[in-house]
Design a protein around this motif. Structure first.
Motif, mmCIF file in Angstrom:
data_model
loop_
_atom_site.group_PDB
_atom_site.id
_atom_site.type_symbol
_atom_site.label_atom_id
_atom_site.label_comp_id
_atom_site.label_asym_id
_atom_site.label_seq_id
_atom_site.Cartn_x
_atom_site.Cartn_y
_atom_site.Cartn_z
ATOM 1 N N GLY A 124 -3.774 7.590 -25.975
ATOM 2 C CA GLY A 124 -3.492 7.347 -24.570
ATOM 3 C C GLY A 124 -3.220 8.643 -23.820
ATOM 4 N N GLN A 125 -3.243 9.759 -24.563
ATOM 5 C CA GLN A 125 -2.925 11.051 -23.932
ATOM 6 C C GLN A 125 -4.071 11.616 -23.113
ATOM 7 N N GLY A 126 -5.248 11.017 -23.207
ATOM 8 C CA GLY A 126 -6.341 11.473 -22.360
ATOM 9 C C GLY A 126 -7.233 12.540 -22.967
ATOM 10 N N HIS A 127 -7.317 12.586 -24.292
ATOM 11 C CA HIS A 127 -8.150 13.627 -24.919
ATOM 12 C C HIS A 127 -9.604 13.564 -24.459
ATOM 13 N N GLU A 128 -10.109 12.355 -24.234
ATOM 14 C CA GLU A 128 -11.524 12.256 -23.845
ATOM 15 C C GLU A 128 -11.772 12.990 -22.530
ATOM 16 N N THR A 129 -10.746 13.082 -21.733
ATOM 17 C CA THR A 129 -10.863 13.766 -20.446
ATOM 18 C C THR A 129 -10.630 15.272 -20.604
ATOM 19 N N THR A 130 -9.522 15.615 -21.239
ATOM 20 C CA THR A 130 -9.110 17.034 -21.230
ATOM 21 C C THR A 130 -9.933 17.885 -22.188
ATOM 22 N N TRP A 131 -10.352 17.300 -23.315
ATOM 23 C CA TRP A 131 -11.152 18.116 -24.248
ATOM 24 C C TRP A 131 -12.463 18.547 -23.582
ATOM 25 N N ARG A 186 0.709 18.231 -31.094
ATOM 26 C CA ARG A 186 -0.006 19.318 -31.754
ATOM 27 C C ARG A 186 -1.461 19.410 -31.301
ATOM 28 N N SER A 187 -1.935 18.430 -30.529
ATOM 29 C CA SER A 187 -3.373 18.385 -30.277
ATOM 30 C C SER A 187 -3.869 19.558 -29.444
ATOM 31 N N THR A 188 -3.222 19.798 -28.313
ATOM 32 C CA THR A 188 -3.678 20.910 -27.479
ATOM 33 C C THR A 188 -3.470 22.253 -28.195
ATOM 34 N N PRO A 189 -2.289 22.475 -28.777
ATOM 35 C CA PRO A 189 -2.100 23.755 -29.467
ATOM 36 C C PRO A 189 -3.092 23.984 -30.607
ATOM 37 N N GLY A 201 2.607 26.490 -20.357
ATOM 38 C CA GLY A 201 1.507 27.442 -20.337
ATOM 39 C C GLY A 201 0.451 26.984 -19.352
ATOM 40 N N VAL A 202 -0.778 27.364 -19.635
ATOM 41 C CA VAL A 202 -1.884 26.992 -18.748
ATOM 42 C C VAL A 202 -2.097 25.478 -18.841
ATOM 43 N N ARG A 203 -2.201 24.821 -17.697
ATOM 44 C CA ARG A 203 -2.410 23.371 -17.695
ATOM 45 C C ARG A 203 -3.901 23.066 -17.629
ATOM 46 N N ILE A 204 -4.371 22.309 -18.588
ATOM 47 C CA ILE A 204 -5.797 21.953 -18.577
ATOM 48 C C ILE A 204 -6.039 20.967 -17.437
ATOM 49 N N ASN A 205 -5.261 19.901 -17.421
ATOM 50 C CA ASN A 205 -5.406 18.875 -16.388
ATOM 51 C C ASN A 205 -4.021 18.586 -15.798
ATOM 52 N N PRO A 206 -3.710 19.186 -14.656
ATOM 53 C CA PRO A 206 -2.350 19.039 -14.107
ATOM 54 C C PRO A 206 -1.935 17.583 -13.914
ATOM 55 N N ALA A 238 -2.765 27.673 -23.484
ATOM 56 C CA ALA A 238 -2.046 26.403 -23.296
ATOM 57 C C ALA A 238 -0.980 26.216 -24.365
ATOM 58 N N LYS A 239 0.092 25.546 -23.988
ATOM 59 C CA LYS A 239 1.102 25.094 -24.949
ATOM 60 C C LYS A 239 1.101 23.564 -24.907
ATOM 61 N N GLY A 240 1.674 22.938 -25.917
ATOM 62 C CA GLY A 240 1.766 21.477 -25.916
ATOM 63 C C GLY A 240 2.748 21.012 -24.851
ATOM 64 N N VAL A 241 2.623 19.741 -24.482
ATOM 65 C CA VAL A 241 3.527 19.223 -23.435
ATOM 66 C C VAL A 241 3.906 17.755 -23.639
ATOM 67 N N GLY A 242 3.136 17.038 -24.467
ATOM 68 C CA GLY A 242 3.263 15.583 -24.526
ATOM 69 C C GLY A 242 4.674 15.075 -24.706
ATOM 70 N N GLU A 243 5.518 15.851 -25.365
ATOM 71 C CA GLU A 243 6.827 15.319 -25.730
ATOM 72 C C GLU A 243 7.990 16.009 -25.050
HETATM 73 O O1 CDP Z 1 -0.819 15.953 -29.249
HETATM 74 P P1 CDP Z 1 -0.749 15.247 -27.931
HETATM 75 O O2 CDP Z 1 -2.091 14.940 -27.354
HETATM 76 O O3 CDP Z 1 0.158 14.063 -27.959
HETATM 77 O O4 CDP Z 1 0.021 16.223 -26.903
HETATM 78 P P2 CDP Z 1 -0.481 17.488 -26.067
HETATM 79 O O5 CDP Z 1 -1.325 18.365 -26.910
HETATM 80 O O6 CDP Z 1 0.719 18.088 -25.447
HETATM 81 O O7 CDP Z 1 -1.422 16.885 -24.945
HETATM 82 C C1 CDP Z 1 -1.131 15.764 -24.156
HETATM 83 C C2 CDP Z 1 -2.153 15.672 -23.029
HETATM 84 O O8 CDP Z 1 -1.848 16.661 -22.026
HETATM 85 C C3 CDP Z 1 -3.586 15.965 -23.495
HETATM 86 O O9 CDP Z 1 -4.529 15.220 -22.777
HETATM 87 C C4 CDP Z 1 -3.706 17.430 -23.160
HETATM 88 O O10 CDP Z 1 -4.996 17.909 -23.104
HETATM 89 C C5 CDP Z 1 -2.934 17.567 -21.846
HETATM 90 N N1 CDP Z 1 -2.433 18.946 -21.690
HETATM 91 C C6 CDP Z 1 -2.887 19.733 -20.655
HETATM 92 O O11 CDP Z 1 -3.688 19.273 -19.836
HETATM 93 N N2 CDP Z 1 -2.440 21.026 -20.557
HETATM 94 C C7 CDP Z 1 -1.537 21.536 -21.420
HETATM 95 N N3 CDP Z 1 -1.116 22.789 -21.323
HETATM 96 C C8 CDP Z 1 -1.046 20.733 -22.458
HETATM 97 C C9 CDP Z 1 -1.524 19.430 -22.577
#
Ligand code: CDP
Length: 791
Positions: free
Chosen positions: A511-518, A553-556, A669-674, A740-745
């Protein structure tokens, strides 16, 4: 020499690249009800499985009589622990080197434990048949907390384990005890605090489930299942069930949320697999809500005590922490195996503290196993909660302003990489700036004046600050592994002839939107519009090996792998461009979406033209095709920062507290999709508010789980949820390919302490130092009435 991009460079935002608030492509199917979840999987000849769970928390199994269940028309199979044992499957390993019963043989050790399973033509028959199974239990004394568990005369819960003489499942320590003792000897002031972070449950909207399909003709086992980590499950099935790995296909389709709940391997998955092998039919198991709440991986349940050594000028000299954590009947934490209490020792990473020491003790109780990273990077939520509650207590003890105390002790912007008191290396940050943005946004000074004014009229206003940096993006593989499997991640990018592409990763969106942000990362790297890139995850037959998605861990990790795979594709495209432009590669320059001749910028070819050439006009000697794989082993974790500030008002007559305002400043860090980042933060804050205000699972003295349904276990709705005011600071991650750094949590991790600190601030002067979460009105009211702490 770097050539300035010409005007032909694509507008990155227009193609949905980095920084574009691109609408989530997956929502097209979700909002139309077209998502495809495990329960939507229907296979020819499919049977249905239900699990019979223990009604009692601790009991010896005297007998199980399933004969009446077998008699019910439509019942195809009844499985008990005894039958699982004949296949060596009555017990399975956990992700933390413990064992867990799949179906109970000797004893039941928590209410809700799996005792038997029925496989039938439909789920209703299976459910009825479960009720026809007669189990005779001989009840044993029940243990529901660490104090009972550690008592000298406590009954032994894990008498199945050879050599286990007490209820301790591990002890662990980290840090420098001697240096910390010295710091305390030199301290002017020692501040102390103790607290309980209660047990809560990730409770995704979709419960757990699986559809196992064993094909005897081909020997292939396909399992559709609710897992955040399909490749780990494939490895586990190969090792536990001793099936050949290449004949195991794990498919994790759309997931209705995970939040950590869908990381462990649950008995239901294993039983459905065996049932399919035995019946030679597909077998579906879908857990009901109560089953999910009482038996699958919970979060938190740690008792924390700590001390902070302080100089009277406000500098922190050292910290001591101790935790007794309640792991339930089986130590089933999902975390890097080497760290027994997860990354609890990431506490105090944003403060410049010379030394610290943590001792941890995990105990068995008669409660469901778990210890999952409920929307956090392996117990960092507990770490940051402890840290920020401790920091506020210390500021109070010193009589210092809480913002000033934090500012004084923050790691400075020019002090990175910074070694934390427990030995992590943080990467970058602008902590004081984030705090200032938050203070300005909430008008800190103005609120303090308002609070003082209100106090004259007997009103209770409070302001709470919570600042934290957390480690996101395990591995690196040197430090982080699960059962020996190193933590890295992967991406595979295949660009088709017409310039469209498919991207697969080892992560798994819930549900985090990987299909969009990747797709945005690929758009950023290659200039291929994001809408031309299909993202696929979750099928082990097609996705490259990865460790899945949890712990933000996905974005990192996978995000970095995507950038690296795209760069490999770009390197090959450059060779094709040189060929098409009839110049040498060194003479070719890149601007988004296009290669051109350095000396003649008007002469260029698009990435799409290169893709076509890869299949139709490649130079002699160059391998056809345009695709690449990348496995990314991060050099370090990423360390985002969050500053959360809440203002509250308590009604002294009822103990009800309202959030007046909530300001969040996040630096990921840098936001892929604000837009998606903001969505992640809002969701995280809502979960933080839930834990601070209403959400916990308790047990009565007999081990009955209170909180087994959504009447008792409260999820906040839009009605209760406060409004969030979001702000950002951007400090790029120095070691991540796109910064980019992670943000989901982050918001779930940092949020709870902001609420609790705000309520405690309002209670300051009323003899109250701590009220344990959740801050239910009756607890707050009791604290006010008794002028004391409430736990
Ligand atoms: O591992 P998980 O997907 O739960 O967490 P994440 O890596 O923090 O990413 C959550 C969502 O936020 C994903 O769709 C990321 O691509 C997006 N994101 C982003 O747009 N920019 C960032 N700097 C970090 C995450």
């Amino acid at each position: 020499t770097v050539t300035e991009p010409t005007s032909r460079a694509l507008d990155e935002i227009k193609i949905g690249g980095m920084g574009a608030s691109r609408r989530r492509v997956e929502d097209n199917r979700f909002i139309r009800g077209k998502g495809h979840y495990v329960d939507d999987v229907v296979l020819p000849g499919m049977l249905h499985m239900e699990i019979l769970r223990s009604p009692v928390a601790h009991a010896r199994i005297v007998s199980i009589d399933a004969s009446a269940a077998w008699e019910i028309p439509g019942v195809r199979l009844v499985l008990t622990g005894e039958m699982m044992a004949t296949r060596n499957l009555a017990w399975m390993p956990t992700l933390s080197y413990d064992t867990q019963a799949v179906l109970a043989t000797d004893k039941v050790r928590f209410q809700g434990q799996e005792v038997a399973a029925v496989i039938a033509d439909d789920p209703y028959i299976a459910k009825d048949a479960c009720e026809a199974i007669v189990v005779e239990y001989e009840q044993l004394p029940v243990i529901v907390n660490p104090t009972q568990s550690l008592a000298p005369d406590a009954p032994l819960i894990r008498d199945d384990k050879v050599g286990q003489v007490d209820n301790v499942c591990f002890t662990w320590q980290v840090g420098d005890q001697d240096a910390t003792d010295r710091a305390f000897a030199e301290a002017d002031v020692v501040s102390r605090i103790e607290m309980h972070y209660p047990r809560s449950h990730p409770s995704p909207l979709e419960t757990c489930g699986s559809v196992a399909d064993f094909d005897r003709a081909t020997g292939k086992l396909t399992v559709y299942m609710t897992t955040q980590a399909p490749h780990i499950v494939r490895a586990a099935v190969a090792l536990i069930a001793e099936l050949p790995e290449h004949l195991i296909r794990i498919v994790s389709p759309d997931l209705g949320g995970g939040f950590g709940n869908k990381v462990p391997v649950y008995p239901g998955y294993v039983i459905s697999i065996l049932a399919s092998i035995l019946t030679e039919r597909p077998v579906k198991w879908i857990e009901d809500r109560t089953g999910n709440l009482i038996s699958t991986g919970f979060g938190r349940d740690v008792y924390l005590t700590g001390e902070m050594a302080l100089r009277k000028d406000g500098r922190i000299l050292g910290v001591r922490m101790h935790t007794d954590s309640d792991h339930g009947a089986f130590f089933g934490d999902a975390q890097p195996s080497k760290f027994k209490i997860g990354l609890l020792h990431s506490a105090f990473a944003c403060y410049d503290i010379p030394t610290a020491h943590l001792t941890a003790r995990g105990v068995y109780t008669n409660k469901a196993p778990g210890g999952v990273a409920y929307r956090c990077s392996f117990r960092v939520t507990e770490a940051m909660f402890f840290q920020e509650r401790m920091v506020q207590a210390a500021a109070d003890d010193l009589g210092m302003d809480q913002a000033e105390f934090r500012r004084l002790n923050f790691v400075r912007d020019d002090d990175f990489p910074h070694r934390t008191p427990f030995g992590f290396l943080t990467d970058s940050g602008q902590y004081a700036k984030c705090l200032q943005v938050g203070l300005d946004a909430i008008d800190y000074e103005g609120f303090l004046r308002e609070k003082a004014e209100a106090a004259k009229n007997g009103r209770l206003l409070g302001i709470g600050i919570s600042c934290m940096t957390e480690p996101l993006g395990a591995g690196n593989s040197r430090e982080y592994d699960i059962l020996g499997i190193k933590m890295f991640d992967s991406a595979e990018l295949r660009v088709h002839m017409t310039g469209k592409a498919i991207l697969r990763t080892g992560a798994k969106t819930q549900g985090q939107g990987h299909e969009t942000t990747w797709a945005q990362i690929v758009a950023h790297e290659l200039g291929i519009p994001a809408e031309d890139i299909l993202v696929e995850e979750g099928d082990t037959d097609t996705a490259p090996f990865g460790m899945g998605t949890y712990a933000s861990r996905s974005t990192p990790v996978a995000g970095a792998a995507i950038a690296m795979a795209a760069r490999k594709v770009k390197a090959k495209a450059r060779q094709l461009a040189a060929h098409l432009l009839e110049v040498s590669e060194e003479d070719v320059e890149w601007e988004l979406g296009r290669f051109y001749v350095r000396s003649a910028p008007d002469r260029g070819v698009s990435i799409q033209e290169c893709a076509m050439a890869a299949y139709s006009n490649m130079p002699d000697g160059l391998e056809p095709g345009l695709e690449a794989n990348a496995y990314y082993d991060p050099p370090n974790l990423t360390w985002p920062f969050g500053c959360y500030i809440a203002t509250v008002e308590i009604d002294p007559a009822t103990g009800v507290w309202d959030v007046l305002r909530f300001v969040a400043v996040d630096d990921c860090g840098v936001r892929i999709n604000p837009m998606i980042v903001e969505g992640q933060i809002m969701g995280g804050l809502t979960e933080a508010y839930a834990m601070a205000s209403m959400q916990f699972i308790t047990f009565d003295a007999d081990g009955n789980c209170i909180g087994s349904n959504f009447m008792d276990y409260l999820l906040p709705t839009a009605w209760e949820t406060p409004g969030w005011e979001l702000h950002e600071v951007v400090t790029p991650c120095p070691h991540h390919p796109i910064g980019a750094k992670g943000v989901g949590e982050c918001a779930t991790v940092g949020g709870p302490a902001a609420f609790v600190n705000a309520v405690m601030d309002a209670l300051k002067g009323h003899g109250v130092r701590n009220v344990d979460m959740p801050l239910l009105p009756d607890r707050v009211h009791e604290a006010l009435q008794t002028r004391g702490d409430v736990s």
